[in-house]
Design a protein around this motif. Structure first.
Motif, PDB file in Angstrom:
ATOM      1  N   ALA A  78       1.143  -1.437   0.535  1.00  0.00           N
ATOM      2  CA  ALA A  78      -0.364  -0.079   0.000  1.00  0.00           C
ATOM      3  C   ALA A  78       1.128   1.249  -0.278  1.00  0.00           C
ATOM      4  CB  ALA A  78      -0.478  -0.474   1.141  1.00  0.00           C
ATOM      5  N   THR A  79       0.353   2.237  -0.024  1.00  0.00           N
ATOM      6  CA  THR A  79       0.840   3.662  -0.233  1.00  0.00           C
ATOM      7  C   THR A  79       0.143   4.312  -0.097  1.00  0.00           C
ATOM      8  OG1 THR A  79      -0.128   4.461  -2.524  1.00  0.00           O
ATOM      9  CG2 THR A  79       1.954   3.556  -2.683  1.00  0.00           C
ATOM     10  N   ILE A  80       1.159   6.040   0.832  1.00  0.00           N
ATOM     11  CA  ILE A  80       0.581   6.933   1.704  1.00  0.00           C
ATOM     12  C   ILE A  80       1.106   7.423   1.682  1.00  0.00           C
ATOM     13  CG2 ILE A  80       1.282   6.567   3.853  1.00  0.00           C
ATOM     14  CD1 ILE A  80      -1.406   6.826   4.731  1.00  0.00           C
ATOM     15  N   THR A  81       0.793   9.125   1.603  1.00  0.00           N
ATOM     16  CA  THR A  81       2.048  10.256   1.428  1.00  0.00           C
ATOM     17  C   THR A  81       1.815  10.882   2.964  1.00  0.00           C
ATOM     18  OG1 THR A  81       1.579  10.661  -0.644  1.00  0.00           O
ATOM     19  CG2 THR A  81       2.743  12.354   0.947  1.00  0.00           C
ATOM     20  N   ALA A  82       2.746  11.037   3.505  1.00  0.00           N
ATOM     21  CA  ALA A  82       2.752  11.094   5.286  1.00  0.00           C
ATOM     22  C   ALA A  82       4.562  12.376   5.505  1.00  0.00           C
ATOM     23  CB  ALA A  82       3.356  10.360   6.196  1.00  0.00           C
ATOM     24  N   GLU A  83       3.709  13.318   6.050  1.00  0.00           N
ATOM     25  CA  GLU A  83       4.593  14.730   6.084  1.00  0.00           C
ATOM     26  C   GLU A  83       5.245  14.467   5.225  1.00  0.00           C
ATOM     27  OE1 GLU A  83       6.117  13.746  10.235  1.00  0.00           O
ATOM     28  OE2 GLU A  83       4.937  12.933  11.327  1.00  0.00           O
TER      29      GLU A  83
END
Length: 159
Positions: free
Chosen positions: A110-115
């Motif tokens: 899975a992917t996510i954009t964090a900070e």
């Protein structure tokens, strides 16, 4: 004179408090059992240790029915021990899955954009056992499948 002392004490207290906040390494973890029994449901979860995240995407999960999710939950905690303040914030995305057939399968990352950082979880491998192996599944699920991707967090204002 009292105002100067008050100002100095307030300034030192603020600096001390800011200095004792610990920065935590950013991590994005995938978690699911390593083995499940055909026809039974199980939980697939992705956890990131910040609330400052957006754009969660999970790859195409084949060979499993997605009964629920991804559902988002969050938690926060703060502790102060010996004058050191530690804060923890997490976001968790959970799916309830049911296998469509027996065999060994890969759950994509899975992917996510964090900070401001793009992160990917690890892929997970799940073995789907026949219904008559229900007892051996309990032994194998003790070893949960887990994958972690980490990235060092930057200071505010870094590009």
């Amino acid at each position: 004179m009292k105002q100067k002392i008050f100002f100095v004490v307030t300034l030192l207290t603020t600096l001390f408090a800011c200095h004792n906040v610990r920065a935590e390494e950013l991590s994005f973890t995938a978690n699911a059992p390593s083995a499940v029994v055909m026809g039974e449901t199980f939980r697939l979860s992705y956890t990131i240790n910040t609330h400052n995240a957006k754009g969660f995407r999970v790859g195409n999960i084949e060979d499993f029915d997605i009964l629920s999710g991804p559902n988002q939950s969050s938690s926060s905690s703060t502790s102060i021990v010996n004058g050191v303040r530690t804060s923890s914030k997490t976001l968790t995305f959970t799916c309830i899955l049911r296998p469509q057939k027996e065999g060994t399968f890969t759950i994509p990352s899975a992917t996510i954009t964090a900070e401001g950082k793009q992160m990917s979880s690890k892929q997970l491998t799940i073995k789907v056992l026949p219904p008559d192996q229900r007892g051996s599944q309990a032994q194998q699920s003790g070893a949960q499948g887990r994958g972690t991707a980490t990235a060092q967090t930057g200071k505010i204002g870094d590009d």
